[in-house]
Design a protein around this motif. Structure first.
Motif, PDB file in Angstrom:
ATOM      1  N   LEU A 289      27.040  27.974  27.679  1.00 48.18           N
ATOM      2  CA  LEU A 289      28.554  28.503  28.346  1.00 48.18           C
ATOM      3  C   LEU A 289      28.641  28.628  29.925  1.00 48.18           C
ATOM      4  N   ALA A 290      27.523  28.735  30.758  1.00 46.25           N
ATOM      5  CA  ALA A 290      27.526  28.789  32.130  1.00 46.25           C
ATOM      6  C   ALA A 290      28.023  27.244  32.604  1.00 46.25           C
ATOM      7  N   HIS A 291      27.589  26.302  31.815  1.00 49.51           N
ATOM      8  CA  HIS A 291      27.945  24.955  32.394  1.00 49.51           C
ATOM      9  C   HIS A 291      29.554  24.766  32.329  1.00 49.51           C
TER      10      HIS A 291
ATOM     11  N   VAL B 104      21.688  36.273  35.501  1.00 49.13           N
ATOM     12  CA  VAL B 104      20.954  34.828  35.380  1.00 49.13           C
ATOM     13  C   VAL B 104      22.046  34.055  35.069  1.00 49.13           C
ATOM     14  N   PHE B 105      23.295  34.772  34.288  1.00 48.71           N
ATOM     15  CA  PHE B 105      24.446  33.636  33.744  1.00 48.71           C
ATOM     16  C   PHE B 105      25.151  33.204  35.052  1.00 48.71           C
ATOM     17  N   ILE B 106      25.407  34.011  36.151  1.00 51.42           N
ATOM     18  CA  ILE B 106      26.006  33.827  37.066  1.00 51.42           C
ATOM     19  C   ILE B 106      25.193  32.777  38.032  1.00 51.42           C
ATOM     20  N   PHE B 107      23.982  32.894  38.075  1.00 49.51           N
ATOM     21  CA  PHE B 107      23.035  32.033  38.808  1.00 49.51           C
ATOM     22  C   PHE B 107      23.085  30.682  38.320  1.00 49.51           C
ATOM     23  N   GLU B 108      23.258  30.517  36.759  1.00 51.27           N
ATOM     24  CA  GLU B 108      23.071  29.281  36.157  1.00 51.27           C
ATOM     25  C   GLU B 108      24.303  28.538  36.411  1.00 51.27           C
ATOM     26  N   TRP B 109      25.453  29.288  36.435  1.00 46.23           N
ATOM     27  CA  TRP B 109      26.770  28.806  36.807  1.00 46.23           C
ATOM     28  C   TRP B 109      26.755  27.941  38.127  1.00 46.23           C
ATOM     29  N   LEU B 110      26.064  28.766  39.113  1.00 42.74           N
ATOM     30  CA  LEU B 110      26.141  28.535  40.534  1.00 42.74           C
ATOM     31  C   LEU B 110      25.313  26.986  40.428  1.00 42.74           C
ATOM     32  N   ARG B 111      24.134  27.199  39.846  1.00 44.06           N
ATOM     33  CA  ARG B 111      23.135  25.902  39.974  1.00 44.06           C
ATOM     34  C   ARG B 111      23.964  24.872  39.311  1.00 44.06           C
ATOM     35  N   PHE B 112      24.786  24.949  38.303  1.00 48.29           N
ATOM     36  CA  PHE B 112      25.486  23.994  37.484  1.00 48.29           C
ATOM     37  C   PHE B 112      26.603  23.391  38.564  1.00 48.29           C
ATOM     38  N   LEU B 113      27.293  24.231  39.264  1.00 47.35           N
ATOM     39  CA  LEU B 113      28.349  23.927  40.170  1.00 47.35           C
ATOM     40  C   LEU B 113      27.682  23.172  41.191  1.00 47.35           C
TER      41      LEU B 113
ATOM     42  N   ALA C   1      32.845  34.560  28.416  1.00 48.14           N
ATOM     43  CA  ALA C   1      31.470  34.609  28.076  1.00 48.14           C
ATOM     44  C   ALA C   1      30.734  35.847  28.746  1.00 48.14           C
ATOM     45  N   LEU C   2      31.003  35.795  30.213  1.00 48.69           N
ATOM     46  CA  LEU C   2      30.346  36.573  31.142  1.00 48.69           C
ATOM     47  C   LEU C   2      30.589  38.307  30.728  1.00 48.69           C
ATOM     48  N   ALA C   3      31.798  38.200  30.095  1.00 47.09           N
ATOM     49  CA  ALA C   3      32.153  39.908  29.766  1.00 47.09           C
ATOM     50  C   ALA C   3      31.438  40.231  28.675  1.00 47.09           C
TER      51      ALA C   3
END
Length: 1923
Positions: A3-5, A24-33, A13-15
């Motif tokens: 969902l972070a992608h 971890v979710f935020i970091f994964e989103w930033l990696r995808f970005l 999803a974050l909530a």
């Protein structure tokens, strides 16, 4: 995670997820970005994205998150609109200005700082207007920030400077002023950040390297005080770069001119750096007086840091600068070490020397190419010479009392050591390329170095000896001359103490180097050394001025002699033992008497002698005596003062070393006394500093390096970083123990560095204690542990205990002992777990684990674990928490998962809790490290704890500050351990596994982005594990580029990890790896890959890297790439090898190769245009400055051979010009050119590799035709090149191994049949002739340089080459003899097919060999006799001739065996050919033999002629000589064929079998083998055994050939016997037939019967190829009867076997025939049945022909039909016939053949004749059935009238044949014939029609002409007519 992608953050999803998982979710989103931003159009969503990202700034992100966040924001603005960028910047500035200093707000501030840095780095001058405010803002907050903030701000400033470049000039001074004060910050991370920031600043800020230069230097020196490794690396980089820039500014000189700045000179810059090296950081701030008061020892960290700065300085300026300024630089660096400040104490002097050596090695060793290195070596030589002159002047001027002179001499020794060590290392790395250095008299390297052997200082003499050893190892041809020269000088200068000492050091060093020279030294040198040593020891007492030196020298030489191994020492043992006995007192009584006498000097000499004797012998003095001696040393020191201390310590050191090597049982009686002595050694020592840790680290586990920082041992700076650690390990130097000059160097060290004597003695005593203690009784153990050790420092005790426990756990036979021993040991260890010294805590943990392992009782382990649990729950101090957490890890490590399973849950929960203790990074480090140990050791049992551990690891990775690198390293270790635990499950797709896998990938991504090299290395190994278990989930497109960046890292461990990972990837996905690496070059910064790709980079690394592990991994990686890619991409790989090898062609020897040059020049021109535009001036950086070194060139030559082999395996079309597109054959000229360059190089290894390549090329391409010139082969045009490549290898001074290899190539070339012109052939042939002369001349010049076996190798290689040439020559001659008729008839076109054979007269090769044959045959026979003697089993050793053989000496017998083993087979074959052609008629007279053999071999001729030396030669008759030769050849063959080793090349087996075959062609040999029937039986059983182990069909065919020969020999012999009997007694006709095996009774005795042996062997071959012949197979239930389709080779084999089978009855008496015929007939009929299958091309299979022929042979045997056996024989033949008929009805055997050609026609005719014969032999009542088969068959061959006209000639002939036979049979058996015809009317009509047609045609023909014969006679004539 999925969902972070998304492009926008999924806030819903974050909530929904828990608080803990959000980061971890935020970091994964930033990696995808980060991945998608580049490729996406973000205009519509930019506003929302900016909102989300800026929102994250204030959500307290952790370090990795803020880094990514800043990167993404900057990237977003740089690709999207920049309207709001200033708003965002202001927002960040406001956060930075905020006065909120709470810990909770800190992450937000740091994120804002990071964003500012990223903006400026990405957009630079676009933000130019706002930068003064930003910089001021950052600088203001810098003053009040804490350490994490300071690092982050400095990193941001660095990025601002980077982005703005020169535009930020107005702020440069402010930044400099603010930053410089922080260079001495408490926090090491801040120091590193400042250094990096200032490094960025100096790119633009001119003042830093002009006006402020001195201040910058001072600041750097201060920053180095109390620094750690990271700071030293960063600061030295800054210092080195600033100094280099000051000397040669990078900027355009315009700014310089405007500001009117004075440039620094080289002298000033070097002077500045020297102040740091010599005075440390405090030098400028205190007045000189103060300095002296302080005593001012230089701070070691500063010295090490400045040393690294020197290297950075030179590296920045580059190799060319160093080349030009080497003299200045060298004299400066050597001055450093001669400065009194650098050498205040001995240890400091050793450290300073190490630093200077490091500077020289790191610059000269890696920056300079080979030519420049040779020039550098000359400079060093001159420097040494200059120093030595000065020393000699002082020494000669002894009268003038000048103190300064003595000081100069003392200082000069250190200069000498550094210069000589560098010179030695240089020559060793240059290897044979250094030969010009030795050969040019103007340089005088040898004179210079040997002059230092007379230096007053021992250290300098040892260094000179070491340097000589390096030269000798690099240039082995110098080894023997050196030894002789030293021996001569030693004899001439016996009266000078320095000369005795210096030259003996040199000789010892040279002897120590022998093991590195494969060709060794002559055996006589050992004798010479022993006599010199003996002389020195005997004369030691004559002159007191020399006695000490002579004693030391004598024993040193004997010690060095020992390294030559048992083959040399064996001869000198009695003398050694005698000398040895004289040194020691004979008994305790003598020892007591000794005490009373002697002054201190005598004792010093005596003790030196004993120490020397001990190291030589390494066998025990009787033990009580040795201990008494050791005690006596103590008494002597008290009596005679401390200067005996060193000698006494040396005796003890040697004694302990020896006792540790011996089995403790040998000195059992003295254990207690010995232990007391050892304990006294460590408790009563004077110097407590030296007693702790020199060995302790080596006893701790390798994996614990992260806790101890001992990973410094794995850096490029290892040799100098040792000094900074607080132990003695860096203080090694040669002078501490001269014996190390000849011992083998420990792996990984360049120069031996034994530790100071005090440390070594304690190390040795502890090692010995560990060995002895397990053997002591329990009672004594507890006493020692509880009482003796209480007064030891705790450190030393744990160390000793660890030694003991580790040796117990090694042997496993011993236990720790009863409860009280365990208890007291445990108490002590547990106490050490709370020791403040981390090394001790580590050792205590290790000891605890090993104790648990040894005791192995669950209750004991539980007690230990519980103690630590309780301690950890209650303790709050760092020390005990770290110690006990490690204890838990060690327990699990040594007891394993199952043994400690019950404690797993508690251990994990406690360690997870400790790991979260953010207040103490040390506790986190130790607990995480222990956790990793537990995960590793528990394996699958840990599966239940994986998720909580993984989530903790991720949380810590996202929150722990990056400056705590140890914590991150341990987190990396944990991650790796978890990946291994989950293992192959990671491939799964379940929800939990997916989560685990994505968590692991996130963890890897975070650690990959960390700034610390070790953390990155851990990340790489995690990804490597992941790739192994779940390759689909590792993204190579991002991993490979990052690995390529790491290949250039300055950190050894990171380079190692990157290459190890590439090695693994290249095994599976080589092409993807190379592709991604090439693409990375265009996309990623910092990837330096040129058009040669990753392969080119790896080849380049081989030139720079010295680490063995790394180089071997690079070799493997390149090997995997080569295997996968070379065949597909040939041109690229060959170009790569060619570029590397082209470095060889700088030498003048390279001759231009035909053609190719001009095209290449054109290619170059085209290429230049393209590259000029694409590379834009980077050309100079990307090209390696250093030409490939010799070792890399050798590897490239090996790669070349591999490419040829790979192409051969891949596709034979590679060797066919007619088919070629990018096939190997198109690159032939390149292949030859490369092999030529390598073969004519200076380096011996490269010459070997080049000759090997040349041989491969010749063998693979010899038969490739040249399409444009039919009848020629493609290699013909390269004759000149091959000749030129071979010629240098035959020069006088070439080492034997190269000449031997060249002989092999010569024989391959001559035998390949390429050369068509006799004159061309003669050129290469002359080389072999010259070497043959050398063999006959006896001792050549080279023979005195190397071990005698080297001469053996060369001579045998020459003889082998000649043998191979002779074998080929005879083969050509034989072919020519069988061919001439065809050639004479053949037309023009046919002649072309025979190619070169016809152009070269067929006997030309043999005419070249013929003149040498008389000499060669004798030499060959001599070599074979030697070989026969050498292969005797060990128990016959006494029968070997005492003074060796024709080509070997008794001393080198073991190495000689190998050379004989390599060359005997072709020689055997040649001898057999020679004997077969002429040899059996040639007798050898002793005189001739003696003339042919060299003097050295004359003594061996007596052995060859089987006489005892000294008896007058007896002339033997020719038959006797021939008998001896037969025995020799058969003996050698049978001995070899009995049990050829699996690694034997198949050529040896084939050569041996061909030799036997050839031999048995000659009548002499046949008679010999037939007379002695047992010999034949033996030979057959050996051949049978050979077949069991060797499968290749070629071998089996040869075996059948030899069997055939043996059977024929027996047949001839038997026939001869029968004939003589016939002549003798005509009246008894029957008797001769009864001769033969089986006699009257018909019984064959296994083991004595030739027929039985032959049948066994033949049956084996048949069953191997037709398994269902065996009743065992056919009776088995699973057997399915099917016709076997034999391969062509198998068919030939079966046919040959059947032929021999059918010959066997002729060897038997009639009764014997009856015994074997059933078997033979059964086998033949079965073969016939199985193989009678018509093939597609209508060929009759060979087995069918052979079977029919065989039946015919048997049926026509004359010997069988005696009265007694007639009936039995007839029965057998009938049953055979019946089974054939039965089969042929089912198979319809003959009718299936409609012959297509004459050969098939003949086969059918023969078959019919066999059937007719059977009909004739059948009885009357059975004749109808027989004719029922024959007649229909014949009628089926008749053609009707219509078919007759269109039929082939073969069919017509068959028709005629059938008709004739039918006409013949009808009248013969009228009744039966009518019966058959009546039964089948259609047969009758066909026959009648045919008869009519025949009569009609005959009538026609008669009308025209006289009647012709019906048909031509068949070509195969039958011996017996059946009609």
């Amino acid at each position: 995670m999925e969902l972070a992608h998304s492009l926008l953050l999924n806030e819903e999803a974050l909530a929904q997820i828990t608080e803990a998982k959000r980061p971890v979710f935020i970091f994964e989103w930033l990696r995808f970005l980060d991945k998608v931003l580049v490729a996406t159009d973000v205009k519509e969503k930019q506003k929302k994205l900016v909102e989300q990202l800026t929102g994250l700034i204030s959500s307290s992100p952790g370090p990795p998150t803020r880094k990514l966040l800043a990167k993404n924001l900057a990237a977003l603005y740089s690709i999207g609109d920049t309207f709001t960028v200033f708003q965002t910047l202001d927002k960040c500035n406001d956060i930075i200005k905020s006065k909120d200093d709470t810990a909770a707000y800190l992450p937000t501030k740091l994120a804002a700082v990071a964003c500012v840095g990223a903006f400026y780095e990405k957009m630079g001058r676009m933000l130019g207007s706002s930068f003064p405010e930003t910089v001021n803002n950052l600088l203001k907050s810098l003053k009040s920030a804490e350490s994490q903030g300071r690092s982050e701000i400095l990193m941001s400033l660095q990025k601002v400077l980077n982005g703005l470049g020169g535009a930020a000039a107005s702020c440069h001074r402010d930044i400099y002023k603010n930053a410089r004060s922080l260079l001495t910050d408490r926090s090491m991370a801040v120091r590193c950040a400042v250094a990096k920031c200032l490094l960025e600043l100096q790119n633009e800020a001119v003042f830093m390297w002009t006006a402020e230069l001195e201040n910058v230097a001072t600041l750097c020196f201060k920053a180095l005080e109390n620094s750690n490794y990271g700071v030293r690396v960063a600061v030295s980089k800054l210092l080195g770069t600033v100094m280099a820039t000051a000397l040669i500014p990078k900027q355009a000189t315009g700014t310089m001119m405007r500001q009117n700045v004075k440039r620094a000179t080289l002298e000033e810059v070097l002077e500045l750096m020297a102040t740091g090296f010599l005075r440390g950081g405090s030098g400028f701030l205190k007045s000189g007086g103060e300095m002296l008061k302080v005593g001012g020892s230089v701070n070691r960290e500063v010295r090490v840091g400045v040393t690294q700065a020197y290297v950075v300085f030179v590296t920045t300026l580059g190799g060319q600068w160093l080349e030009r300024n080497f003299a200045t630089f060298l004299s400066h660096v050597l001055d450093l070490v001669s400065h009194p400040r650098a050498t205040q104490t001995h240890v400091e002097a050793v450290y300073s020397r190490r630093c200077v050596s490091f500077i020289l090695r790191a610059t000269v060793g890696s920056l300079l190419g080979e030519k420049a290195q040779i020039a550098a070596a000359k400079e060093i030589c001159q420097a040494i010479g200059k120093q030595m002159k000065a020393v000699e002047a002082v020494v000669n001027d002894a009268n003038s009392e000048n103190k300064s002179g003595a000081a100069d001499v003392a200082a000069s020794q250190h200069v000498m050591v550094c210069a000589l060590q560098e010179l030695g290392s240089l020559v060793q790395s240059l290897n044979a390329t250094a030969s010009p250095l030795i050969q040019e008299p103007s340089i005088g390297l040898l004179e210079t170095v040997t002059s230092v052997l007379l230096h007053p200082s021992m250290a300098a003499r040892l260094a000179a000896a070491w340097c000589l050893r390096c030269v000798a190892v690099a240039l082995p041809f110098q080894l023997t001359p050196f030894l002789d020269r030293c021996a001569e000088r030693l004899n001439n200068l016996k009266t000078s103490p320095e000369a005795v000492s210096g030259y003996s050091f040199a000789m010892a060093a040279l002897l120590g180097g022998v093991h590195q020279c494969p060709l060794g030294i002559p055996h006589a040198k050992g004798k010479m050394v022993v006599s010199i040593a003996e002389d020195l020891l005997r004369t030691a007492a004559q002159n007191s001025r020399l006695s000490l030196q002579r004693t030391q020298a004598g024993w040193l030489l004997l010690g060095a002699l020992m390294t030559l191994g048992p083959s040399v020492v064996r001869y000198h043992l009695p003398k050694m033992l005698l000398l040895w006995r004289n040194v020691f007192p004979r008994s305790l009584k003598e020892l007591e008497a000794e005490k009373a006498r002697g002054d201190s000097f005598t004792w010093q000499v005596t003790l030196e002698g004993r120490a020397g004797a001990l190291i030589v012998e390494r066998t025990p003095v009787t033990s009580p005596l040795s201990l008494q001696m050791s005690k006596m040393c103590q008494i002597l020191i008290k009596a005679h003062g401390a200067h005996l201390k060193a000698s006494a310590a040396m005796v003890r050191l040697r004694l302990y070393d020896i006792l540790a090597l011996l089995p403790p049982k040998t000195y059992e009686g003295s254990f207690n006394a010995l232990l007391r002595e050892l304990v006294a050694e460590f408790t009563l020592t004077d110097n407590s500093a030296n007693t702790t840790t020199s060995l302790l680290r080596s006893l701790c586990h390798y994996d614990d390096s992260v806790l101890l920082g001992s990973w410094l041992q794995e850096t490029d700076h290892k040799s100098i970083e040792d000094q900074v650690t607080k132990n003695a390990s860096g203080s090694g130097a040669l002078e501490h123990d001269p014996s190390s000059i000849y011992l083998r160097i420990p792996a990984g060290e360049a120069v031996p560095g034994p530790l100071p004597l005090g440390v070594s003695v304690i190390d040795a005593s502890v090692a010995l204690f560990g060995v002895v203690f397990p053997h002591v009784s329990y009672k004594h153990r507890s006493v020692y542990i509880s009482v003796q050790f209480q007064n030891l420092t705790n450190a030393l005790f744990v160390w000793i205990l660890l030694r003991w426990v580790s040796s117990v756990s090694k042997f496993r036979l011993y236990t720790l002992g009863p409860e009280e021993v365990r208890k007291s040991a445990l108490t002590l260890v547990m106490g050490a777990l709370d020791n403040p010294n981390p090394i001790l805590r580590c050792a205590a943990g290790e000891a605890l684990g090993r104790m648990a392992q040894v005791v192995g009782e669950a209750s004991f382990i539980a007690r230990m674990a519980q103690y630590s649990f309780d301690k950890l729950k209650s303790a709050r101090d760092v020390v005990s928490r770290t110690g006990h957490s490690l204890a838990l890890g060690c327990l699990h490590r040594y007891v394993g998962g199952i043994g400690s399973g019950q404690h797993l849950k508690t251990s994990v929960s406690i360690l997870l809790a400790l790991a979260q203790d953010g207040t103490s990074p040390e506790v986190q480090t130790w607990s995480l490290h222990s956790l990793a140990l537990i995960v590793d050791s528990s394996g699958p049992m840990y599966r239940g704890y994986v998720e909580p551990t993984l989530s903790l690891v991720l949380t810590l990775l996202l929150t722990v500050p990056p400056s705590h690198t140890e914590v991150h390293q341990c987190l990396g270790r944990c991650l790796g351990a978890i990946i291994t635990t989950v293992g192959p499950e990671l491939q799964g797709n379940g929800a939990t596994i997916s989560t685990i896998r994505s968590s692991c990938l996130v963890g890897c991504a975070i650690t990959q982005d960390h700034s610390d090299s070790l953390v990155q290395a851990a990340a790489i190994s995690c990804l490597q594990q992941l790739h192994m278990f779940a390759p689909r989930h590792v993204n190579l497109s991002s991993l490979v580029p990052s690995l390529c960046v790491h290949l250039c890292s300055s950190h050894l461990l990171l380079r190692r990890a990157a290459v190890a990972c590439l090695r693994q990837l290249a095994q599976r996905e080589a092409s993807e790896v190379c592709e991604y690496a090439m693409n990375a070059h265009s996309r990623h910064q910092g990837v330096n890959i040129t058009e040669t790709g990753l392969e080119g980079v790896l080849f380049g690394m081989l030139d720079r890297e010295t680490d063995r592990k790394l180089c071997s991994d690079i070799h493997d990686t390149l090997g995997h790439m080569l295997s996968s890619l070379a065949v597909e991409n040939l041109s690229h790989w060959l170009m790569l090898c060619k570029d590397v090898l082209a470095a060889s062609s700088d030498m003048s020897t390279a001759a231009p190769l035909g053609g190719g040059k001009d095209e290449e020049m054109e290619k170059k021109d085209e290429m230049d245009d393209d590259t000029m535009f694409t590379t834009l001036g980077e050309e100079d950086k990307s090209k390696p400055s250093v030409a490939p070194r010799w070792a890399t060139r050798v590897f490239a030559a090996d790669c070349l051979c591999r490419v040829i082999m790979l192409c051969e395996n891949a596709n034979k079309a590679h060797f066919d010009l007619a088919l070629a597109h990018d096939f190997l054959v198109l690159h032939l000229s390149d292949l030859i050119r490369m092999a030529f360059m390598a073969a004519t190089d200076h380096s011996n290894q490269l010459r070997m590799a080049g000759l090997q390549a040349l041989e491969d090329i010749i063998k693979k391409f010899a038969a490739v035709p040249e399409p444009e010139f039919p009848g020629h082969v493609i290699l013909e045009q390269y004759q000149a090149n091959v000749g030129a490549a071979l010629r240098p290898a035959f020069s006088q001074d070439t080492p034997s191994d190269i000449t031997a290899k060249a002989c092999q190539v010569c024989s391959a070339w001559i035998g390949s049949g390429v050369v068509s012109d006799l004159n061309d052939l003669r050129r290469v042939h002359n080389l072999l002739v010259s070497s043959l002369d050398k063999v006959q001349a006896g001792k050549g010049s080279s023979s005195q340089l190397y071990r005698e076996s080297a001469t053996t190798m060369e001579k045998l290689a020459v003889l082998k080459a000649w043998a191979e040439v002779y074998v080929v020559a005879m083969k050509i001659k034989k072919e020519a003899e069988t061919k001439p008729k065809r050639v004479s008839k053949s037309t023009e076109e046919d002649e072309d097919d025979f190619g070169t054979v016809d152009e070269l007269p067929p006997d030309s090769l043999i005419t070249l060999v013929q003149p040498e044959l008389p000499a060669l045959s004798r030499l060959w026979l001599a070599a074979l006799k030697d070989y026969a003697l050498l292969t005797l089993p060990a128990e016959f050793a006494t029968q070997l001739p005492p003074d060796g053989g024709a080509f070997y000496t008794p001393e080198t017998i073991d190495t000689a065996r190998l050379h004989y083993r390599n060359s005997w087979a072709p020689i055997l074959h040649a001898v057999a050919l020679w004997l077969n052609s002429t040899g059996f008629n040639v007798s050898e007279s002793t005189e001739e033999t003696a003339a042919a053999l060299p003097n050295s071999q004359k003594r061996a001729t007596s052995i060859m002629l089987n006489q005892t030396p000294g008896t007058p030669p007896t002339t033997k008759s020719l038959p006797e000589i021939n008998k001896d030769r037969m025995h020799l050849i058969l003996g050698v063959s049978i001995q070899f064929l009995c049990s050829p080793r699996p690694e034997e090349p198949v050529e040896h087996v084939t050569s041996c079998l061909q030799a036997l075959h050839t031999l048995l062609d000659s009548p002499c040999a046949r008679i010999h083998i037939a007379e002695d029937q047992l010999l034949g039986v033996e030979l057959l059983s050996v051949l049978h055994r050979l077949l069991l182990t060797w499968d290749p069909p070629s071998v089996q065919l040869l075996v059948t050939g030899v069997v055939q020969q043996i059977v024929r020999a027996a047949q001839d012999y038997l026939q001869e016997k029968r004939n003589t009997l016939n002549e003798d007694d005509n009246e008894e006709k029957e008797n001769p037939l009864a001769l033969g095996e089986g006699g009257e009774s018909g019984g064959l005795v296994p083991g004595k019967s030739l027929v039985f042996a032959a049948m066994e062997l033949l049956m084996f071959i048949l069953v191997r190829h037709m398994p269902h012949l065996s009743s065992k197979v056919s009776d088995s239930p699973s057997h399915v009867a099917a016709k076997s389709h034999l391969s062509e080779e198998s068919a030939r084999l079966v046919a040959a076997t059947v032929n021999i089978l059918s010959d066997l009855p002729s060897l038997c008496s009639p009764a014997g025939c009856m015994t074997i015929l059933p078997t033979i007939l059964f086998l033949i009929t079965r073969v016939l049945k199985e193989t009678a299958v018509k093939s597609a091309d209508n060929q009759v299979p060979p087995p069918v022909t052979a079977a029919l022929q065989g039946i015919k042979t048997i049926v026509t045997l004359p010997t069988v039909k005696t009265d007694e056996t007639q009936k039995q024989w007839t029965g057998l033949i009938r049953s055979t016939l019946a089974s054939i008929l039965e089969d042929s009805q089912s198979v319809c055997f003959l009718p299936i053949y409609r012959p297509n050609n004459n050969l098939e026609l003949l086969a059918v005719q023969e078959g019919i004749k066999v059937l007719e014969t059977l009909v004739a032999l059948g009885e009357e009542q059975n004749r109808v059935q027989l004719l029922a088969l024959l007649v229909p068959t014949l009628i089926s061959y008749l053609l009707n009238e219509n078919a007759f006209a269109s039929a082939s000639t073969a069919s017509k002939d068959l028709h005629e044949f059938a008709l004739q036979n039918l006409m013949h049979i009808g009248p013969l058996y009228p009744h039966a014939f009518k019966t058959v015809m009546g039964a089948a009317p259609e047969l009758k009509t066909r026959l009648e029609t045919a008869v009519r047609a025949s009569q009609a045609s005959q009538a026609k023909a008669a009308a025209r002409q006289p009647p012709p014969t019906v048909h031509s006679t068949p070509t195969i004539k039958l011996k017996t007519s059946f009609f």
